[in-house]
Design a protein around this motif. Structure first.
Motif, PDB file in Angstrom:
ATOM      1  N   ALA A 234       0.850  -1.200   0.000  1.00  0.00           N
ATOM      2  CA  ALA A 234       0.000   0.000   0.000  1.00  0.00           C
ATOM      3  C   ALA A 234       0.887   1.252   0.000  1.00  0.00           C
ATOM      4  O   ALA A 234       1.975   1.261   0.562  1.00  0.00           O
ATOM      5  N   ALA A 235       0.401   2.300  -0.653  1.00  0.00           N
ATOM      6  CA  ALA A 235       1.165   3.552  -0.741  1.00  0.00           C
ATOM      7  C   ALA A 235       1.345   4.168   0.643  1.00  0.00           C
ATOM      8  O   ALA A 235       0.448   4.120   1.481  1.00  0.00           O
ATOM      9  N   ARG A 236       2.525   4.736   0.851  1.00  0.00           N
ATOM     10  CA  ARG A 236       2.850   5.431   2.084  1.00  0.00           C
ATOM     11  C   ARG A 236       3.463   6.775   1.748  1.00  0.00           C
ATOM     12  O   ARG A 236       3.881   7.025   0.610  1.00  0.00           O
ATOM     13  N   ALA A 237       3.561   7.653   2.725  1.00  0.00           N
ATOM     14  CA  ALA A 237       4.112   8.999   2.530  1.00  0.00           C
ATOM     15  C   ALA A 237       5.520   8.919   1.931  1.00  0.00           C
ATOM     16  O   ALA A 237       6.263   7.973   2.187  1.00  0.00           O
ATOM     17  N   GLY A 238       5.862   9.907   1.140  1.00  0.00           N
ATOM     18  CA  GLY A 238       7.199   9.985   0.561  1.00  0.00           C
ATOM     19  C   GLY A 238       7.433   8.995  -0.565  1.00  0.00           C
ATOM     20  O   GLY A 238       8.574   8.693  -0.885  1.00  0.00           O
ATOM     21  N   GLY A 239       6.379   8.460  -1.158  1.00  0.00           N
ATOM     22  CA  GLY A 239       6.519   7.526  -2.268  1.00  0.00           C
ATOM     23  C   GLY A 239       6.915   6.117  -1.856  1.00  0.00           C
ATOM     24  O   GLY A 239       7.214   5.285  -2.701  1.00  0.00           O
ATOM     25  N   ARG A 240       6.913   5.856  -0.557  1.00  0.00           N
ATOM     26  CA  ARG A 240       7.259   4.520  -0.078  1.00  0.00           C
ATOM     27  C   ARG A 240       6.087   3.561  -0.277  1.00  0.00           C
ATOM     28  O   ARG A 240       4.956   3.980  -0.508  1.00  0.00           O
ATOM     29  N   ARG A 241       6.383   2.291  -0.187  1.00  0.00           N
ATOM     30  CA  ARG A 241       5.370   1.233  -0.198  1.00  0.00           C
ATOM     31  C   ARG A 241       5.427   0.490   1.133  1.00  0.00           C
ATOM     32  O   ARG A 241       6.488   0.357   1.740  1.00  0.00           O
ATOM     33  N   HIS A 242       4.279   0.025   1.581  1.00  0.00           N
ATOM     34  CA  HIS A 242       4.183  -0.689   2.859  1.00  0.00           C
ATOM     35  C   HIS A 242       4.885  -2.035   2.743  1.00  0.00           C
ATOM     36  O   HIS A 242       4.511  -2.867   1.931  1.00  0.00           O
ATOM     37  N   GLU A 243       5.905  -2.268   3.577  1.00  0.00           N
ATOM     38  CA  GLU A 243       6.673  -3.508   3.549  1.00  0.00           C
ATOM     39  C   GLU A 243       6.334  -4.367   4.769  1.00  0.00           C
ATOM     40  O   GLU A 243       7.188  -4.670   5.599  1.00  0.00           O
ATOM     41  N   GLY A 244       5.086  -4.735   4.864  1.00  0.00           N
ATOM     42  CA  GLY A 244       4.611  -5.567   5.963  1.00  0.00           C
ATOM     43  C   GLY A 244       3.106  -5.546   5.950  1.00  0.00           C
ATOM     44  O   GLY A 244       2.486  -5.118   4.968  1.00  0.00           O
TER      45      GLY A 244
END
Length: 191
Positions: A70-80
């Motif tokens: 899932a999308a996260r702040a700063g263009g990160r993706r949820h790794e868990g």
């Protein structure tokens, strides 16, 4: 001529016996951190698990949602995945392992890292607090590591455990948690 090799052999047997006796006497008296390298080597030789119990007491696999990627702040993706439960619900180790870190970081807030079988690292984050554990400690599957919360970048969200598994890179733990509902039940029912 034959007496010399026999004496050397017997001397080696006596020395090895004394070393083994000393090790048997010393091993239980060593602090957990001193035994950690042995356990880490032993765990590295084991196979990584193909199924894992749900690490939050009382949560059954049917309640899980796959939040991986899932999308996260700063263009990160949820790794868990996030496992929602009431604040303070015990967080349980999914495997036997060695506690690698008990501390804080910006994204995960209060976190615990456990090195498990197959050199997989298990990441328990957004905790509200820690159990009585320390770095280098050996834990068993089902041991309490901490408590559900919303620390780190999860402030303002409902209490949950962010659970991640790393094997080189991040891997989605959802399938592993869904593969073992009977294991999950047995861990949560024994607590």
């Amino acid at each position: 001529m034959t007496a010399l090799p026999v004496r050397r052999f017997l001397r080696r047997v006596v020395v090895l016996t004394l070393v083994a006796a000393l090790a048997v006497w010393v091993w239980p008296r060593l602090p957990g951190a001193a035994r950690a390298p042995w356990h880490m080597a032993r765990l590295a030789w084991q196979e990584a698990p193909s199924a894992l119990p749900v690490p939050v007491q009382g949560v059954m696999p049917a309640r899980l949602a796959d939040t991986w990627g899932a999308a996260r702040a700063g263009g990160r993706r949820h790794e868990g995945i996030d496992i929602f439960a009431a604040r303070g619900t015990p967080v349980l180790s999914t495997t036997e392992g060695v506690v690698m870190q008990v501390g804080t970081n910006v994204l995960g807030g209060q976190v615990v890292w456990v090195l498990g079988p197959g050199r997989q690292r298990h990441y328990y984050a957004d905790l509200d607090g820690y159990a009585d554990i320390q770095r280098g400690q050996l834990v068993a599957a089902g041991d309490v590591l901490g408590y559900v919360g919303n620390t780190g970048n999860a402030k303002g969200t409902p209490p949950h455990l962010h659970y991640g598994v790393y094997d080189g890179g991040a891997i989605n733990p959802y399938g592993l948690l869904m593969a073992a509902p009977s294991i999950s039940r047995s861990l949560t029912e024994r607590r």
